[in-house]
Design an enzyme around this catalytic site. Structure first.
Site, PDB file in Angstrom:
ATOM      1  N   ASP A  39     -29.746 -32.694   0.004  1.00 44.53           N
ATOM      2  CA  ASP A  39     -29.264 -33.910   0.659  1.00 44.53           C
ATOM      3  C   ASP A  39     -29.875 -35.124  -0.045  1.00 44.53           C
ATOM      4  OD1 ASP A  39     -28.091 -34.498   3.828  1.00 44.53           O
ATOM      5  OD2 ASP A  39     -29.084 -36.130   2.729  1.00 44.53           O
ATOM      6  N   ASN A  94     -22.948 -30.809  12.363  1.00 41.97           N
ATOM      7  CA  ASN A  94     -22.477 -31.915  13.196  1.00 41.97           C
ATOM      8  C   ASN A  94     -20.952 -31.933  13.164  1.00 41.97           C
ATOM      9  OD1 ASN A  94     -25.118 -32.859  13.748  1.00 41.97           O
ATOM     10  ND2 ASN A  94     -25.182 -33.940  11.789  1.00 41.97           N
ATOM     11  N   GLN A 101     -21.626 -36.651  12.708  1.00 42.92           N
ATOM     12  CA  GLN A 101     -20.954 -36.316  11.450  1.00 42.92           C
ATOM     13  C   GLN A 101     -20.519 -37.595  10.739  1.00 42.92           C
ATOM     14  OE1 GLN A 101     -17.486 -33.725  11.705  1.00 42.92           O
ATOM     15  NE2 GLN A 101     -17.484 -33.370   9.488  1.00 42.92           N
ATOM     16  N   VAL A 103     -19.747 -37.299   7.077  1.00 46.63           N
ATOM     17  CA  VAL A 103     -18.900 -36.845   5.968  1.00 46.63           C
ATOM     18  C   VAL A 103     -17.960 -35.782   6.531  1.00 46.63           C
ATOM     19  CG1 VAL A 103     -18.828 -35.797   3.683  1.00 46.63           C
ATOM     20  CG2 VAL A 103     -20.746 -37.302   4.288  1.00 46.63           C
ATOM     21  N   HIS A 107     -19.971 -29.062   6.655  1.00 45.65           N
ATOM     22  CA  HIS A 107     -21.212 -28.737   5.939  1.00 45.65           C
ATOM     23  C   HIS A 107     -22.264 -28.236   6.905  1.00 45.65           C
ATOM     24  CE1 HIS A 107     -21.081 -33.026   6.979  1.00 45.65           C
ATOM     25  NE2 HIS A 107     -22.397 -32.963   7.176  1.00 45.65           N
ATOM     26  N   HIS A 109     -26.239 -28.176   7.426  1.00 44.52           N
ATOM     27  CA  HIS A 109     -27.547 -28.682   6.999  1.00 44.52           C
ATOM     28  C   HIS A 109     -28.538 -27.528   7.121  1.00 44.52           C
ATOM     29  CE1 HIS A 109     -26.774 -33.155   7.444  1.00 44.52           C
ATOM     30  NE2 HIS A 109     -25.821 -32.705   8.235  1.00 44.52           N
TER      31      HIS A 109
HETATM   32  P1  AMP Z   1     -23.536 -35.537   8.466  1.00 46.40           P
HETATM   33  O1  AMP Z   1     -24.124 -36.836   8.973  1.00 46.40           O
HETATM   34  O2  AMP Z   1     -23.835 -34.345   9.323  1.00 46.40           O
HETATM   35  O3  AMP Z   1     -22.059 -35.691   8.188  1.00 46.40           O
HETATM   36  O4  AMP Z   1     -24.266 -35.235   7.101  1.00 46.40           O
HETATM   37  C1  AMP Z   1     -23.889 -35.829   5.893  1.00 46.40           C
HETATM   38  C2  AMP Z   1     -25.065 -35.731   4.984  1.00 46.40           C
HETATM   39  O5  AMP Z   1     -24.624 -35.951   3.666  1.00 46.40           O
HETATM   40  C3  AMP Z   1     -26.169 -36.775   5.249  1.00 46.40           C
HETATM   41  O6  AMP Z   1     -27.383 -36.098   5.563  1.00 46.40           O
HETATM   42  C4  AMP Z   1     -26.240 -37.564   3.950  1.00 46.40           C
HETATM   43  O7  AMP Z   1     -27.555 -37.943   3.613  1.00 46.40           O
HETATM   44  C5  AMP Z   1     -25.655 -36.575   2.955  1.00 46.40           C
HETATM   45  N1  AMP Z   1     -25.063 -37.155   1.765  1.00 46.40           N
HETATM   46  C6  AMP Z   1     -24.202 -38.195   1.689  1.00 46.40           C
HETATM   47  N2  AMP Z   1     -23.852 -38.414   0.415  1.00 46.40           N
HETATM   48  C7  AMP Z   1     -24.499 -37.489  -0.338  1.00 46.40           C
HETATM   49  C8  AMP Z   1     -24.548 -37.206  -1.733  1.00 46.40           C
HETATM   50  N3  AMP Z   1     -23.858 -37.912  -2.631  1.00 46.40           N
HETATM   51  N4  AMP Z   1     -25.326 -36.179  -2.150  1.00 46.40           N
HETATM   52  C9  AMP Z   1     -26.042 -35.448  -1.264  1.00 46.40           C
HETATM   53  N5  AMP Z   1     -26.029 -35.674   0.062  1.00 46.40           N
HETATM   54  C10 AMP Z   1     -25.272 -36.685   0.522  1.00 46.40           C
END
Ligand code: AMP
Length: 121
Positions: A39, A94, A101, A103, A107, A109
């Site tokens: 991350d 999430n 969430q 993204v 995914h 974590h």
């Molecule tokens: P969520 O909030 O559960 O959707 O998690 C999305 C995660 O993606 C967050 O913990 C961000 O820090 C991570 N994230 C966003 N962009 C990137 C990236 N380019 N490379 C690695 N992690 C990322």
């Protein structure tokens, strides 16, 4: 037609761009079904994301046909935890904005390397 639209939308996410090589990632594991990478804003000493290559928007939109893939993501999370030297770790998925969430490409974590409080916020 519906699948094509979903595919295009999911590939527009930052994780879609990582999967197609448009933006880099710090990869820790890869196979035909998924990719795992660190991350970018870790919340613990070890914070890895495991994502399916197939663009599923969220766990809430996963189908019965995704059962094997979903199990695979968890097994890969455990495999990466072991690879990182962790015996104790947390996996989080999430689903939806109100659940955190940000993204919209499914995914898992995998977080560890420090004591983790419960319940989460
Ligand atoms: P969520 O909030 O559960 O959707 O998690 C999305 C995660 O993606 C967050 O913990 C961000 O820090 C991570 N994230 C966003 N962009 C990137 C990236 N380019 N490379 C690695 N992690 C990322």
């Amino acid at each position: 037609m519906r699948f094509t639209t979903t595919l295009a939308m999911a590939n527009d996410t930052i994780f879609g761009k990582i999967l197609n090589g448009e933006i880099p990632c710090d990869e820790v594991y890869s196979d035909d079904l998924c990719l795992a990478f660190r991350d970018i804003a870790p919340t613990a000493p070890v914070h890895v994301l495991v994502i399916p290559r197939q663009p599923i928007e969220s766990l809430r939109s996963a189908a019965a046909s995704d059962q094997t893939l979903l199990g695979h993501l968890l097994l890969v999370a455990a495999r990466v935890a072991k690879q990182e030297g962790l015996t104790d770790f947390r996996t989080v998925v999430n689903s939806g904005e109100a659940a955190g969430q940000t993204v919209f490409h499914l995914h898992v974590h995998m977080i560890g390397g420090r004591p983790l409080a419960w319940p989460p916020g």
